[in-house]
Scaffold this motif. Structure first.
Motif, PDB file in Angstrom:
ATOM      1  N   LEU A 183      -1.726  10.234   4.002  1.00 39.98           N
ATOM      2  CA  LEU A 183      -0.460  10.375   3.272  1.00 39.98           C
ATOM      3  C   LEU A 183       0.703   9.744   4.024  1.00 39.98           C
ATOM      4  O   LEU A 183       1.765   9.504   3.442  1.00 39.98           O
ATOM      5  CB  LEU A 183      -0.176  11.846   3.007  1.00 39.98           C
ATOM      6  CG  LEU A 183      -1.097  12.529   1.988  1.00 39.98           C
ATOM      7  CD1 LEU A 183      -0.790  14.018   1.919  1.00 39.98           C
ATOM      8  CD2 LEU A 183      -0.962  11.887   0.620  1.00 39.98           C
ATOM      9  N   GLY A 184       0.513   9.467   5.318  1.00 36.92           N
ATOM     10  CA  GLY A 184       1.556   8.772   6.065  1.00 36.92           C
ATOM     11  C   GLY A 184       1.898   7.418   5.479  1.00 36.92           C
ATOM     12  O   GLY A 184       2.996   6.894   5.724  1.00 36.92           O
ATOM     13  N   ALA A 185       0.986   6.848   4.686  1.00 39.49           N
ATOM     14  CA  ALA A 185       1.276   5.563   4.041  1.00 39.49           C
ATOM     15  C   ALA A 185       2.435   5.667   3.064  1.00 39.49           C
ATOM     16  O   ALA A 185       2.989   4.639   2.642  1.00 39.49           O
ATOM     17  CB  ALA A 185       0.027   5.053   3.318  1.00 39.49           C
ATOM     18  N   LEU A 186       2.812   6.903   2.697  1.00 39.63           N
ATOM     19  CA  LEU A 186       3.964   7.076   1.820  1.00 39.63           C
ATOM     20  C   LEU A 186       5.282   6.869   2.564  1.00 39.63           C
ATOM     21  O   LEU A 186       6.312   6.611   1.941  1.00 39.63           O
ATOM     22  CB  LEU A 186       3.953   8.471   1.199  1.00 39.63           C
ATOM     23  CG  LEU A 186       2.797   8.779   0.240  1.00 39.63           C
ATOM     24  CD1 LEU A 186       2.837  10.232  -0.183  1.00 39.63           C
ATOM     25  CD2 LEU A 186       2.851   7.857  -0.977  1.00 39.63           C
ATOM     26  N   LEU A 187       5.254   6.989   3.896  1.00 34.30           N
ATOM     27  CA  LEU A 187       6.493   6.830   4.655  1.00 34.30           C
ATOM     28  C   LEU A 187       7.128   5.456   4.439  1.00 34.30           C
ATOM     29  O   LEU A 187       8.347   5.363   4.243  1.00 34.30           O
ATOM     30  CB  LEU A 187       6.233   7.075   6.141  1.00 34.30           C
ATOM     31  CG  LEU A 187       5.875   8.512   6.531  1.00 34.30           C
ATOM     32  CD1 LEU A 187       5.524   8.599   8.013  1.00 34.30           C
ATOM     33  CD2 LEU A 187       7.030   9.456   6.211  1.00 34.30           C
ATOM     34  N   PRO A 188       6.356   4.358   4.461  1.00 34.58           N
ATOM     35  CA  PRO A 188       6.987   3.056   4.202  1.00 34.58           C
ATOM     36  C   PRO A 188       7.565   2.924   2.797  1.00 34.58           C
ATOM     37  O   PRO A 188       8.360   2.014   2.555  1.00 34.58           O
ATOM     38  CB  PRO A 188       5.831   2.060   4.420  1.00 34.58           C
ATOM     39  CG  PRO A 188       4.874   2.780   5.312  1.00 34.58           C
ATOM     40  CD  PRO A 188       4.967   4.204   4.906  1.00 34.58           C
ATOM     41  N   ARG A 206       3.019  -4.931   6.725  1.00 34.78           N
ATOM     42  CA  ARG A 206       2.654  -4.444   8.054  1.00 34.78           C
ATOM     43  C   ARG A 206       2.975  -2.978   8.285  1.00 34.78           C
ATOM     44  O   ARG A 206       2.400  -2.346   9.173  1.00 34.78           O
ATOM     45  CB  ARG A 206       3.335  -5.282   9.130  1.00 34.78           C
ATOM     46  CG  ARG A 206       4.845  -5.135   9.252  1.00 34.78           C
ATOM     47  CD  ARG A 206       5.358  -6.066  10.339  1.00 34.78           C
ATOM     48  NE  ARG A 206       6.801  -6.082  10.478  1.00 34.78           N
ATOM     49  CZ  ARG A 206       7.469  -5.359  11.367  1.00 34.78           C
ATOM     50  NH1 ARG A 206       6.810  -4.529  12.160  1.00 34.78           N
ATOM     51  NH2 ARG A 206       8.774  -5.458  11.467  1.00 34.78           N
ATOM     52  N   TYR A 207       3.868  -2.392   7.498  1.00 35.31           N
ATOM     53  CA  TYR A 207       4.222  -1.000   7.713  1.00 35.31           C
ATOM     54  C   TYR A 207       3.156  -0.034   7.211  1.00 35.31           C
ATOM     55  O   TYR A 207       3.132   1.127   7.620  1.00 35.31           O
ATOM     56  CB  TYR A 207       5.551  -0.679   7.020  1.00 35.31           C
ATOM     57  CG  TYR A 207       6.690  -1.567   7.447  1.00 35.31           C
ATOM     58  CD1 TYR A 207       7.236  -1.449   8.721  1.00 35.31           C
ATOM     59  CD2 TYR A 207       7.213  -2.537   6.604  1.00 35.31           C
ATOM     60  CE1 TYR A 207       8.274  -2.275   9.132  1.00 35.31           C
ATOM     61  CE2 TYR A 207       8.254  -3.364   7.003  1.00 35.31           C
ATOM     62  CZ  TYR A 207       8.775  -3.225   8.264  1.00 35.31           C
ATOM     63  OH  TYR A 207       9.798  -4.041   8.662  1.00 35.31           O
ATOM     64  N   VAL A 208       2.284  -0.486   6.330  1.00 39.28           N
ATOM     65  CA  VAL A 208       1.286   0.397   5.713  1.00 39.28           C
ATOM     66  C   VAL A 208       0.005   0.471   6.536  1.00 39.28           C
ATOM     67  O   VAL A 208      -0.637   1.527   6.617  1.00 39.28           O
ATOM     68  CB  VAL A 208       0.973  -0.083   4.275  1.00 39.28           C
ATOM     69  CG1 VAL A 208      -0.200   0.679   3.671  1.00 39.28           C
ATOM     70  CG2 VAL A 208       2.205   0.075   3.386  1.00 39.28           C
ATOM     71  N   TRP A 209      -0.386  -0.627   7.181  1.00 39.20           N
ATOM     72  CA  TRP A 209      -1.721  -0.701   7.785  1.00 39.20           C
ATOM     73  C   TRP A 209      -1.980   0.303   8.906  1.00 39.20           C
ATOM     74  O   TRP A 209      -3.145   0.702   9.101  1.00 39.20           O
ATOM     75  CB  TRP A 209      -1.979  -2.127   8.282  1.00 39.20           C
ATOM     76  CG  TRP A 209      -1.872  -3.152   7.211  1.00 39.20           C
ATOM     77  CD1 TRP A 209      -1.122  -4.285   7.229  1.00 39.20           C
ATOM     78  CD2 TRP A 209      -2.528  -3.140   5.932  1.00 39.20           C
ATOM     79  NE1 TRP A 209      -1.247  -4.978   6.046  1.00 39.20           N
ATOM     80  CE2 TRP A 209      -2.108  -4.301   5.227  1.00 39.20           C
ATOM     81  CE3 TRP A 209      -3.406  -2.268   5.296  1.00 39.20           C
ATOM     82  CZ2 TRP A 209      -2.550  -4.596   3.953  1.00 39.20           C
ATOM     83  CZ3 TRP A 209      -3.851  -2.567   4.016  1.00 39.20           C
ATOM     84  CH2 TRP A 209      -3.427  -3.716   3.360  1.00 39.20           C
TER      85      TRP A 209
END
Length: 744
Positions: free
Chosen positions: A385-390, A402-405
């Motif tokens: 779920l950290g992929a939601l931060l970007p 690059r922010y998602v990977w």
């Protein structure tokens, strides 16, 4: 019988390093392919992102003794999104790696973290998916094209992914320690992830105290690599706090002969251990405070300039509904395109990857239930779920997403769980199908690795593009611009690193104080430049003209760098200009004036300070309609004499307005006064003007370039403060540049 001798330090170190050997070999082979492709296309060491040179420039300044100053003489800069990555590079510069030779050090670090990430991902997957699927997770990680691209990009992306994954693995291990494993399981021989069986004499699994200390360190360090590392800090703190709360009394120390262990002493030891654990749980929470504290101490504000430029939350151009819509659009794009191998990520992910990730999320829950690992599953889920931060960024599509990977290892663990659960289901149907788990994990790894040739080609092509444009222009500036030149840039990395000249980052990432004006739009930047001391203004610009969008300050073009056949650059052509400052202030006064009259008040539209002082009302997304233009002096119907010396004027303005409202402040009540407006309309417009709610007249704005119009103001209505409204009565909209109240 004597006990066997303890293993030597060297043997113990070798045993700890052994699990990394296969991953290092795989990463080394992959790195050789990436480096060879880059050298073949660029002809020398090159990097595919200008941001990588920002890190290298900070590293050079650190090695030279400048603590996070981007250019000599400018002081501290809050633009380093990664505090630790330049710190890791600085020693290599200090040891003599200069210019492009520092790229080899960057590549070496990328190789190490690429291998370490594969090992950590396998270790995170093992308690949930078993050794065979965990080995597949390591292979998926090693063959994931996005990790290959960024490991040799010069960026901190893979290092950050490693520390996120390691923090998650340690947190899970602390919450749910691994039970003793049998020699084999139904899928594959038991072994440490990514390595052969543990050799005799290897150290035992670290005790919980060692894990806790390592976890505290990782939780503290993660936000120093990227601000999103605060997620790792939170996971670490929660795991440490839970571990401390359920701590059990330790065995009492050996008592002297003929004496019994003291229960009070045992209890004291227990309470001491719990107190120490709680204190340790606070350590990760200090990590996210380090960068804001440095910024506050050295720059006078806690936020970084990058946050001011890129973060949606806090962006003054987004009100509540607009912000919610932007966030939801980003989440929708993430789910339907980015993680699905759509147009933005086809170079890295197979089409339909979102379905595998979704099924993997279900398999993660099943695996947690079957193996009694709810904390492991919760931590992997939180990492995913950290992929939601970007999604809270203005755009997370920059720089090959690059922010998602860094959060992708969680997806890989989910895929490993899916392989294990499908394999176990197949084996329940037919016991001989024990190979399904490794077969599926291998298939997932193969599907990811199939993108490697495409990704390596894109990596090399992007590195060539940066080398032919930003790097080339940086070297040109070093040879052709004076040593005291100050270059205005919108891509600041390579131009600063190779030119050796002072830079002025118009975006505001590395030049303090500029981010606010970049976010507001081009018109506000022009108005801001009018107030800059001459010594702070750039002498030259090297920019994409469409990004700069401030033609009044761009003088004679000197040289350009055009690169075709690329998809990474912000524009095909970047141009070096002489700076032009002669138009600053040219639009500060009306073109007509009456002798004896003076300016009683002035609203300079697009000037952020003037707008704030006059409570000027803005619509959402006002930055997208904030322009800086230079035109012939406007035709004016205002009273007075025409100033023939000003044939060309420049001014900032806000376009496509339907209403302007502001509050005028006059020092004293005038005997007579006029409102002078500098406005324009694409198709013609009629504007109604009111003061303190009283209509005072209308103004016809012809189609075409700007004009200046005047209306007499009722002096009795101009008591301070005096609310003034200009509303559209006819037409699609108008463009506002300047308002003056003149009088005597």
């Amino acid at each position: 019988m004597a006990a066997p001798p303890a293993p030597s330090r060297l043997r113990a170190l070798a045993a700890r390093a052994l699990p990394y050997a296969p991953a290092l070999a795989a990463s080394g082979a992959l790195g050789a392919l990436c480096v060879r492709a880059i050298l073949a296309q660029a002809g020398r060491p090159a990097l595919p992102l200008d941001d990588a040179f920002i890190h290298m420039q900070y590293a050079r300044r650190l090695a030279e003794g400048g603590f996070f100053s981007f250019v000599a003489g400018d002081g501290y800069s809050s633009g380093a999104t990664s505090l630790l990555w330049p710190v890791l590079l600085a020693p290599f510069h200090a040891l003599g790696l200069r210019d492009l030779s520092l790229v080899y050090a960057v590549w070496a670090l990328g190789l190490v973290f690429h291998a370490a990430l594969a090992v950590e991902t396998a270790r995170l997957a093992r308690p949930l998916a078993g050794p065979a699927a965990a080995a597949g997770a390591g292979a998926m990680c090693a063959g994931f094209a996005a990790f290959a691209w960024f490991a040799w990009s010069g960026m901190e992306t893979v290092a950050f992914a490693w520390i996120l994954t390691r923090t998650a693995r340690l947190a899970a291990a602390l919450c749910e320690p691994a039970p003793p494993e049998p020699a084999t399981d139904s899928a594959a021989p038991a072994q440490p992830p990514g390595a052969p069986a543990q050799p005799p004499g290897a150290p035992a699994q670290p005790p919980s105290a060692s894990i806790a200390r390592s976890l505290a360190v990782c939780g503290f360090v993660a936000p120093l690599l990227r601000p999103e590392g605060a997620l790792a800090s939170l996971l670490a703190a929660i795991a440490l706090a839970l571990s401390a709360s359920r701590a059990v009394p330790q065995a009492p120390l050996p008592a002297p002969p003929l004496s019994a262990p003291s229960p009070s002493r045992s209890g004291a030891l227990w309470h001491s251990a719990r107190s120490a654990g709680r204190l340790l749980a606070l350590a990760p929470l200090l990590g996210p405070l380090v960068v804001p504290a440095l910024n506050q101490l050295l720059a006078g504000h806690p936020t970084s300039s990058t946050t001011s430029v890129k973060w949606l939350i806090g962006n003054p151009n987004y009100d509540g509904p607009t912000l919610r819509a932007a966030l939801l659009d980003n989440v929708r794009l993430l789910v339907t395109d980015v993680i699905d191998g759509g147009q933005w990520t086809a170079v890295f992910l197979p089409e339909g990857s979102a379905a595998i990730i979704a099924l993997g999320a279900v398999a993660l829950a099943v695996a947690a239930h079957r193996r009694g690992r709810p904390a492991h599953a919760a931590i992997v889920g939180a990492l995913a779920l950290g992929a939601l931060l970007p999604c809270t960024y203005l755009s997370f599509l920059w720089n090959r997403v690059r922010y998602v990977w860094p959060f992708a290892p969680a997806w890989i663990v989910m895929a490993a769980c899916l392989a294990r659960e499908l394999g176990d289901a197949a084996q329940r149907l037919r016991p001989s199908l024990h190979y399904v788990t490794p077969l599926l994990a291998g298939a997932f790894a193969g599907a990811l690795a199939a993108r490697l040739p495409w990704a390596i080609g894109d990596l090399a092509n992007s590195a060539r593009a940066i080398d032919r444009q930003q790097v080339w222009l940086g070297r040109w500036a070093a040879q052709h611009l004076p040593e005291d030149a100050r270059i205005g840039v919108n891509d600041t990395g390579a131009l600063a690193y190779f030119s050796g000249r002072r830079t002025f980052d118009v975006v505001g990432l590395t030049t303090e104080g500029e981010a606010r004006y970049w976010v507001a739009g081009a018109g506000s930047r022009f108005e801001h430049y009018e107030k800059l001391p001459p010594e702070r203004r750039p002498t030259h610009f090297i920019v994409y003209p469409h990004w700069m969008a401030c033609a009044p300050v761009l003088g004679r073009a000197l040289v350009d760098a055009t690169v075709e056949d690329q998809a990474i650059l912000g524009g095909t052509t970047m141009i070096a200009y002489e700076a032009r400052w002669d138009l600053l202030g040219s639009g500060a006064l009306p073109v007509r004036s009456v002798p004896g009259e003076r300016i009683l008040d002035e609203l300079d539209v697009s000037d952020l300070e003037s707008e704030a002082a006059h409570a000027y009302a803005l619509d959402p997304l006002a930055d997208q309609r904030n322009m800086a233009i230079a035109l012939a002096a406007p035709e004016s119907s205002a009273p007075g004499e025409l100033d023939l010396t000003r044939t060309e004027l420049a001014d900032g303005g806000r376009y496509h307005r339907t209403a302007d409202r502001f509050v005028a402040h006059l020092a004293a009540l005038p005997a007579e006064a006029h409102l002078v407006l500098r406005v324009a309309s694409d198709d013609g417009a009629e504007l109604a003007v009111s003061v303190a709610g009283q209509a005072i007249g209308t103004i016809d704005v012809p189609r075409g370039p700007w004009v200046e119009r005047a209306l007499p103001l009722p002096a009795a209505r101009l008591s301070t403060p005096a609310p003034i409204a200009i509303t559209l009565r006819r037409g699609a909209g108008f463009h506002a540049f300047h308002y003056w109240i003149t009088g005597r």
